[in-house]
Write an enzyme that holds these catalytic residues in place. Structure first.
Site, PDB file in Angstrom:
ATOM      1  N   PHE A 243       4.310  -1.984  -2.642  1.00 34.87           N
ATOM      2  CA  PHE A 243       4.202  -0.671  -1.980  1.00 34.87           C
ATOM      3  C   PHE A 243       4.505   0.490  -2.914  1.00 34.87           C
ATOM      4  CE2 PHE A 243       5.618  -3.898   1.112  1.00 34.87           C
ATOM      5  CZ  PHE A 243       4.463  -3.977   1.868  1.00 34.87           C
ATOM      6  N   ARG A 647     -17.693   0.612   2.338  1.00 34.88           N
ATOM      7  CA  ARG A 647     -17.941  -0.825   2.501  1.00 34.88           C
ATOM      8  C   ARG A 647     -16.612  -1.569   2.645  1.00 34.88           C
ATOM      9  NH1 ARG A 647     -21.707  -4.530   0.650  1.00 34.88           N
ATOM     10  NH2 ARG A 647     -22.721  -3.113  -0.802  1.00 34.88           N
ATOM     11  N   GLN A 657      -4.370  -4.862   7.007  1.00 35.05           N
ATOM     12  CA  GLN A 657      -3.842  -3.699   6.280  1.00 35.05           C
ATOM     13  C   GLN A 657      -3.648  -2.522   7.225  1.00 35.05           C
ATOM     14  OE1 GLN A 657      -2.647  -3.124   3.475  1.00 35.05           O
ATOM     15  NE2 GLN A 657      -3.683  -4.167   1.792  1.00 35.05           N
ATOM     16  N   GLY A 723      -5.708   0.466   1.755  1.00 41.41           N
ATOM     17  CA  GLY A 723      -4.368  -0.110   1.887  1.00 41.41           C
ATOM     18  C   GLY A 723      -3.322   0.921   2.262  1.00 41.41           C
ATOM     19  N   GLU A 724      -3.575   2.178   1.920  1.00 43.93           N
ATOM     20  CA  GLU A 724      -2.577   3.219   2.173  1.00 43.93           C
ATOM     21  C   GLU A 724      -3.081   4.243   3.184  1.00 43.93           C
ATOM     22  OE1 GLU A 724      -0.337   4.134  -1.717  1.00 43.93           O
ATOM     23  OE2 GLU A 724      -2.228   3.267  -2.344  1.00 43.93           O
TER      24      GLU A 724
HETATM   25 MO1  MOS Z   1       0.874   2.633  -4.022  1.00 44.71          MO
HETATM   26  S1  MOS Z   1       2.537   3.692  -3.390  1.00 44.71           S
HETATM   27  O1  MOS Z   1      -0.123   3.879  -4.592  1.00 44.71           O
HETATM   28  O2  MOS Z   1       1.594   1.686  -5.281  1.00 44.71           O
END
Ligand code: MOS
Length: 759
Positions: A243, A647, A657, A723-724
């Site tokens: 993270f 995609r 995620q 993912g973020e």
């Molecule tokens: Mo992520 S906080 O961009 O490693």
């Protein structure tokens, strides 16, 4: 590593195949860095500073040295040969020395090494330190903070977004708000603790450390030890949660390498959970002032956002999320400012969606406040200010599906039945609140290299130094190779997490899937080109003279409209057992030397607001909260999020995620915060019992909607990272829902029962 568990046929891009490494992980066969076996290791234990500011005036090491099994003690007195590396140049912090100057509580001041972990732990407890202590400044409000304009001191944020005169526009607007928000300190608590194991073979060093950037570590530790990078190999095949906490070089790494060198023996360190709060980075607390001006019809005419972020004394770390928030709506005029506020603390660092989490929380809360003041539905308010181009330089979005996300999530959520009056919806003793907010994350693509080998029997091997941090990189690389080379997923072996492989970028900024899939696609396509060339140019071949463009790979054959040839025959004709291709992928807009820079451990990445088009993954999140009318207990029975991110390589890993992201968002809204003792600048709840995170009982329905999106600009494969994405916006949606339930606007996270009792 082989992949016996993967199902055979459906390997194509986008298919929800189970994770390549799922069986290895659930059976314990996956070897994390601390699991790597080194013969006859010695064990290291860290000693950390009990004060936050001052100086070590002396050590008494006699009692520690008397512990049976004690091998060595490293302090500032015998480690001065280590070179200092610079913050932001691969290193997470410039606070790397063991003393004598102390810059934050919990700074590493000694490393105790012994034959056993128990002996090292006992000896560490016997290290006696005398300090000359000074009164520290812990956080906002303390005496002795030093505040600077980030554009003057941060190498990464020299220019912040601006367009026109926002203050004048706001002053002249029909409706205005001027509000302040705050977000707390959050600490990384990956399940896998922070560890380092170092093994020397002659003058070659192998480091096992969980990492989001093995090439960065390799080059960084070589610089600190003053040895050539080619003498260092870093291995991190699996990472048990990162993270952002495992992306940069850590202060402990070179110390463990030095200890192993001095002893001529492998040394292994696993820092404790409490030490993880101070030997790693954290999400700094932030403050925001937002002014918005709008016309009566809902059009925003001015947006002014001023952020303040805590950092350490020496390092100008800031996330400066106005760089992203300023792109989000048709703002008219924009002015932004970010201050770095130096305190007696460790240097903060990246934590999932670093810039956007605090800044979009503040903006999306302000959007809700403005919608309420205008008397416009919050979804409609965002539609009125939707735009195909950024307010900054009017750059077009490469793709924008924000309102599609809002419409699909709103429909699934049942937003239409919302009574807009705060406190008007109720179920017995429970006040019901419905809120929404935007999720936004810059789409990054990095330079990456990969090697792919296709065997004559149809087996495929993929190699790149990417990082499996839960992002599913083994799986998506397997899928990409399987699709481009027309084999089943079980035929593909994927190797990542080793600086002996071709370099991949830091697994940060949600770029891994986009960057490495493009590199692997390029290598596979080079193999296809070689095969098609061989099949069409040999005189006696069944496909001789065909146009390679009319060919495809299918079931171990090269196939044309009328005619085909077995791959095995092509290989036989070529007289080779396999075809191997190494490919370097450099995204548009990056310098031609980006791959060389990557080999040298430097990040080369583009995207977000940087190019000719602005590139963002987007989403809309809707939350129902229930607040008990008497006890003020807060519950979140329902979250619905709809997301668009180009995609999707694997809808199963994507779903995980996004779901996990929204759960973290709920945590940020209602649970997580590090408590700091202002007298000592010391963390109070540095353990998983007191650092509140949601458990199963806190999380009910979490619905994820995937909104199809095609983006031809982000990169050749059309992949945006996600993912973020989903932990952005959730906290604002919860806070907005709490306002809707109670009529109370709480502007400091997290929102807890006591805030609703007293507000
Ligand atoms: Mo992520 S906080 O961009 O490693």
């Amino acid at each position: 590593m082989t992949n016996a568990a993967a199902p055979e046929p459906k390997a194509n891009m986008g298919a929800p195949v189970p994770r390549y490494d799922a069986r290895l992980k659930v059976t314990g066969a996956a070897r994390y860095p601390a699991d790597e076996l080194a013969a006859n290791p010695a064990y290291a234990v860290l000693v950390t500073s009990a004060i936050a500011k001052g100086r070590i005036s002396g050590f008494d090491l006699d009692a520690a040295r008397a512990v049976p099994g004690l091998l060595d003690i490293l302090t500032y007195e015998n480690t001065s040969g280590l070179k200092q590396t610079k913050f932001a140049d691969g290193a997470a912090t410039s606070i790397q020395q063991l003393g004598p100057d102390i810059q934050h509580n919990g700074q590493i001041i000694a490393v105790v090494v012994a034959d056993s972990f128990e002996a090292a732990n006992e000896a560490a407890g016997e290290v006696n330190v005398d300090y000359a202590s000074e009164k520290p400044a812990a956080t906002f409000g303390a005496v002795g903070l030093v505040e600077e304009d980030a554009t003057r001191v941060s190498p990464m944020h020299k220019h912040l977004p601006a367009a026109g005169d926002a203050i004048a526009a706001i002053d002249g607007a029909d409706v205005t708000i001027d509000v302040e928000y705050g977000t707390p300190t959050q600490h990384h608590n990956p399940i896998e603790l922070f560890s380092t194991t170092c093994v020397w073979t002659g003058d070659n060093l192998t480091v096992y450390e969980p990492s989001q950037f093995v090439y960065g570590l390799k080059n960084g530790v070589a610089a600190r030890l003053n040895i050539p990078p080619e003498k260092v190999r870093v291995v991190s095949r699996f990472v048990g949660g990162a993270f952002g906490s495992k992306g940069a070089m850590t202060p402990r790494m070179a110390l463990i390498a030095l200890a192993a060198k001095r002893l001529n023996r492998p040394v292994k360190l696993v820092a404790t959970r409490a030490q993880g709060f101070t030997v790693s980075t954290y999400r700094a607390e932030t403050q925001h002032r937002i002014r918005l001006g709008a016309r009566r019809d809902g059009r925003i005419v001015g947006y002014n956002h001023e952020g303040r972020e805590i950092s350490s004394r020496p390092d100008p770390y800031v996330v400066a999320g106005v760089e992203d928030s300023a792109q989000l709506y048709a703002f008219g005029a924009v002015t932004t400012k970010v201050n770095v506020v130096h305190a007696d603390r460790g240097t903060p660092g990246y934590m999932r969606s670093p810039p956007v989490v605090p800044y979009i929380y503040a903006l999306e809360s302000a959007m809700d406040e403005m919608a309420a003041k205008l008397g416009i539905d919050p979804v409609e308010f965002r539609r009125i200010n939707d735009t195909a181009a950024s307010a900054i330089e009017n750059k077009p979005y490469s793709s924008r599906s924000l309102m599609k996300c809002y419409d699909q999530a709103a429909a699934a959520f049942g937003w239409k039945s919302r009574n807009p009056t705060p406190g008007a919806m109720r179920d017995g003793d429970w006040l019901i609140g419905l809120g929404c907010a935007t999720a936004l994350y810059p789409s990054h693509t990095g330079a990456a290299a990969a090697r792919v080998q296709l065997m004559a029997n149809g087996d495929v091997r993929v190699q790149t130094a990417a990082h499996e941090i839960g992002n599913g990189v083994y799986t998506v690389l397997g899928q990409m190779a399987a699709e481009r080379l027309a084999v089943g997923l079980a035929a593909v072996t994927v190797e990542v997490g080793d600086s002996g492989l071709p370099p991949a970028p830091v697994a940060g900024g949600s770029n891994t899937t986009a960057s490495t899939c493009n590199a692997v696609m390029k290598a596979c396509d080079a193999i296809r080109a070689k095969l098609f060339h061989a099949a069409t140019t040999a005189n006696d071949a069944p496909l001789a003279g065909r146009n390679p463009r009319d060919l495809k790979l299918q079931d171990g054959k090269i196939v044309a409209d009328n005619g085909q040839e077995k791959l095995a025959d092509v290989f036989r004709r070529l007289g080779v057992g396999s075809i191997e291709e190494y490919a370097e992928f450099i995204p548009a807009g990056l310098a031609p030397d980006s791959i060389q820079r990557l080999y040298a451990g430097k990040v080369a990445m583009t995207g977000g607001p940087q190019g000719e088009k602005v590139m963002y993954a987007q989403g809309a999140e809707f939350v129902e909260v229930r607040v008990h009318a008497l006890t003020r207990e807060i519950r979140v029975p329902r979250v619905v999020g709809a997301f668009a991110a180009g995609r999707l390589m694997n809808t199963r890993t994507v779903h995980s995620q996004l779901m996990g992201g929204m759960i973290w968002g709920i945590s940020s809204a209602l649970h997580e915060a590090t408590a700091i003792d202002p007298r000592y600048a010391r963390y109070v709840n540095d353990n998983l019992a007191d650092y509140a995170v949601p458990v199963n009982a806190d999380i009910k329905d979490v619905e994820v909607i995937l909104v199809p999106e095609t983006d031809r600009d982000v990169n050749p494969a059309g992949i945006k990272g996600l993912g973020e994405l989903a932990n952005v916006g959730t906290a604002a949606a919860v806070a907005n829902a709490v306002y809707h339930a109670t009529g109370k606007r709480l502007r400091q996270l997290p929102i807890r029962i006591e805030d609703l009792l007293t507000a």
